[in-house]
Design a protein around this motif. Structure first.
Motif, PDB file in Angstrom:
ATOM      1  N   GLU A 130       0.649  -1.330  -0.068  1.00 48.78           N
ATOM      2  CA  GLU A 130       0.050  -0.052  -0.111  1.00 48.78           C
ATOM      3  C   GLU A 130       0.789   1.173  -0.058  1.00 48.78           C
ATOM      4  O   GLU A 130       1.999   1.257   0.715  1.00 48.78           O
ATOM      5  CB  GLU A 130      -1.009   0.037   1.094  1.00 48.78           C
ATOM      6  N   MET A 131       0.377   2.253  -0.782  1.00 47.67           N
ATOM      7  CA  MET A 131       1.345   3.476  -0.679  1.00 47.67           C
ATOM      8  C   MET A 131       0.415   4.449  -0.509  1.00 47.67           C
ATOM      9  O   MET A 131      -1.031   4.373  -0.446  1.00 47.67           O
ATOM     10  CB  MET A 131       1.489   3.877  -2.226  1.00 47.67           C
ATOM     11  N   ARG A 132       0.700   5.657   0.228  1.00 50.51           N
ATOM     12  CA  ARG A 132       0.070   6.809   0.650  1.00 50.51           C
ATOM     13  C   ARG A 132       1.049   8.055   0.557  1.00 50.51           C
ATOM     14  O   ARG A 132       2.235   7.980   0.572  1.00 50.51           O
ATOM     15  CB  ARG A 132      -0.258   6.776   2.404  1.00 50.51           C
ATOM     16  N   ARG A 133       0.340   9.126   0.382  1.00 48.98           N
ATOM     17  CA  ARG A 133       1.150  10.416   0.780  1.00 48.98           C
ATOM     18  C   ARG A 133       1.211  10.829   2.024  1.00 48.98           C
ATOM     19  O   ARG A 133       0.523  10.134   3.085  1.00 48.98           O
ATOM     20  CB  ARG A 133       0.295  11.640  -0.071  1.00 48.98           C
ATOM     21  N   LEU A 134       2.117  11.498   2.398  1.00 51.33           N
ATOM     22  CA  LEU A 134       2.569  11.736   3.851  1.00 51.33           C
ATOM     23  C   LEU A 134       1.398  12.551   4.552  1.00 51.33           C
ATOM     24  O   LEU A 134       1.117  12.174   5.664  1.00 51.33           O
ATOM     25  CB  LEU A 134       3.695  12.539   4.089  1.00 51.33           C
ATOM     26  N   GLU A 135       0.744  13.349   3.822  1.00 52.75           N
ATOM     27  CA  GLU A 135      -0.422  14.052   4.421  1.00 52.75           C
ATOM     28  C   GLU A 135      -1.656  13.112   4.612  1.00 52.75           C
ATOM     29  O   GLU A 135      -2.461  13.515   5.424  1.00 52.75           O
ATOM     30  CB  GLU A 135      -0.711  15.204   3.621  1.00 52.75           C
ATOM     31  N   ASP A 136      -1.712  11.815   4.043  1.00 57.99           N
ATOM     32  CA  ASP A 136      -2.792  10.933   4.094  1.00 57.99           C
ATOM     33  C   ASP A 136      -2.669  10.178   5.717  1.00 57.99           C
ATOM     34  O   ASP A 136      -3.500   9.961   6.159  1.00 57.99           O
ATOM     35  CB  ASP A 136      -2.843   9.821   3.258  1.00 57.99           C
ATOM     36  N   VAL A 137      -1.431  10.296   6.088  1.00 59.28           N
ATOM     37  CA  VAL A 137      -1.117   9.822   7.333  1.00 59.28           C
ATOM     38  C   VAL A 137      -0.681  10.588   8.486  1.00 59.28           C
ATOM     39  O   VAL A 137      -1.242  10.300   9.531  1.00 59.28           O
ATOM     40  CB  VAL A 137       0.168   8.574   7.230  1.00 59.28           C
ATOM     41  N   LEU A 138      -0.082  11.835   8.278  1.00 53.29           N
ATOM     42  CA  LEU A 138       0.383  12.615   9.375  1.00 53.29           C
ATOM     43  C   LEU A 138      -0.354  14.029   9.073  1.00 53.29           C
ATOM     44  O   LEU A 138      -0.409  14.185   8.064  1.00 53.29           O
ATOM     45  CB  LEU A 138       1.829  12.693   9.432  1.00 53.29           C
ATOM     46  N   GLN A 139      -0.435  14.631  10.187  1.00 47.93           N
ATOM     47  CA  GLN A 139      -1.027  16.168  10.141  1.00 47.93           C
ATOM     48  C   GLN A 139       0.082  16.971  10.322  1.00 47.93           C
ATOM     49  O   GLN A 139       1.322  16.494  11.196  1.00 47.93           O
ATOM     50  CB  GLN A 139      -2.075  16.248  10.913  1.00 47.93           C
ATOM     51  N   ARG A 140       0.332  18.114  10.097  1.00 46.56           N
ATOM     52  CA  ARG A 140       1.319  19.222  10.407  1.00 46.56           C
ATOM     53  C   ARG A 140       1.484  19.157  12.025  1.00 46.56           C
ATOM     54  O   ARG A 140       2.688  19.379  12.577  1.00 46.56           O
ATOM     55  CB  ARG A 140       0.908  20.545   9.967  1.00 46.56           C
ATOM     56  N   ALA A 141       0.413  19.003  12.598  1.00 51.04           N
ATOM     57  CA  ALA A 141       0.672  19.097  14.317  1.00 51.04           C
ATOM     58  C   ALA A 141       1.550  17.943  14.742  1.00 51.04           C
ATOM     59  O   ALA A 141       1.777  18.077  16.028  1.00 51.04           O
ATOM     60  CB  ALA A 141      -0.793  19.089  14.942  1.00 51.04           C
ATOM     61  N   ASP A 142       1.385  16.758  13.966  1.00 54.39           N
ATOM     62  CA  ASP A 142       2.196  15.578  14.222  1.00 54.39           C
ATOM     63  C   ASP A 142       3.680  15.852  14.372  1.00 54.39           C
ATOM     64  O   ASP A 142       4.423  14.918  14.710  1.00 54.39           O
ATOM     65  CB  ASP A 142       1.771  14.520  13.610  1.00 54.39           C
ATOM     66  N   ILE A 143       4.008  16.721  13.660  1.00 50.51           N
ATOM     67  CA  ILE A 143       5.524  17.002  13.372  1.00 50.51           C
ATOM     68  C   ILE A 143       6.291  18.162  14.083  1.00 50.51           C
ATOM     69  O   ILE A 143       5.996  19.410  13.721  1.00 50.51           O
ATOM     70  CB  ILE A 143       5.596  17.256  11.558  1.00 50.51           C
ATOM     71  N   ALA A 144       6.570  17.929  15.463  1.00 51.49           N
ATOM     72  CA  ALA A 144       7.108  19.029  16.087  1.00 51.49           C
ATOM     73  C   ALA A 144       8.434  19.554  15.717  1.00 51.49           C
ATOM     74  O   ALA A 144       9.249  18.617  15.359  1.00 51.49           O
ATOM     75  CB  ALA A 144       7.164  18.556  17.408  1.00 51.49           C
TER      76      ALA A 144
END
Length: 239
Positions: A130-144
């Protein structure tokens, strides 16, 4: 994570920490989040946990076998999350060319040069992942901030970076394995990756862990990209 934990991972799970990356990681300012694309069994994540014990690590590994080992290595560690996907510029299901050494597997066909230079890495199987774009899995708030984006995806670097583009400005650094010769069919080479990242504000600041062929020709290396310090400072102030 102490050196003793590295030894335990090797003894219990036969996973050797990527100690060659610890030297690079120590050059970064404090790092609060790492997105680890192409995690395999957790070799890089072990190095991150040693250098930045309080950082959140979101790792991506689509092959079930290495992913199962990763989960055993980091069982009970709430700061390490494994996502069973490849990162690409679109979501969906695709073929993975599985190498006889699974850390050399790729979404691109394995080329003759890969097998010639690195014997034992020829295609052994094909599976679907399975492939995903990063934005499909993480939100900006997840990346401190400050955050590091790491990619080790065997020739698929540019497609994976495009799959991270909407969140790319959340990262102070990108650490990416790139090749100077075509090891996988149709892969983007180092100069293309460097140019793509430079257009998006990330300049090359270091080259590490160079691999050469039997004739001494440079084959691939780990490239560290970073933003200007004022950009990183601005990102931190926005937190």
């Amino acid at each position: 994570m102490r050196a003793a934990d590295w030894r335990a991972a090797l003894r219990r799970h036969r996973v050797a920490a990527g100690v060659e990356h610890a030297v690079v990681l120590r050059q970064l300012d404090r790092c609060r989040a790492v997105v680890d694309i192409g995690a395999n069994r957790g070799q890089f994540a072990l190095a991150v946990r040693h250098v930045f014990p309080d950082a959140r690590i979101d790792s991506f590994e689509p092959l079930p076998g290495p992913a199962a080992t990763f989960r055993r290595v980091f069982a009970g560690n709430a700061l390490v999350v494994l996502h069973p996907y490849a990162i690409a510029d679109h979501a969906g299901t695709t073929r993975m060319h599985v190498s006889a050494r699974d850390d050399s597997s790729s979404l691109l066909p394995i080329g003759a040069e890969q097998e010639r230079i690195f014997p034992g890495t020829a295609e052994a199987a094909v599976t679907h992942i399975e492939m995903r774009r990063l934005e499909d899995v993480l939100q900006r708030a997840d990346i401190a901030a400050p955050a590091l984006l790491k990619l080790d995806v065997q020739g698929y670097e540019l497609q994976a970076l495009r799959g991270c583009e909407t969140l790319l400005d959340a990262f102070a650094w990108v650490y990416c394995e790139c090749s100077f010769v075509e090891l996988y069919a149709g892969q983007a080479l180092a100069d293309e990756v460097i140019a793509w990242l430079r257009e998006r504000g990330l300049r090359l600041i270091g080259v590490y862990n160079m691999a050469n062929d039997h004739d001494g020709r440079a084959v691939q290396a780990d490239f560290l990209f970073g933003r200007q310090k004022q950009e990183r400072d601005s990102s931190l102030r926005s937190e």
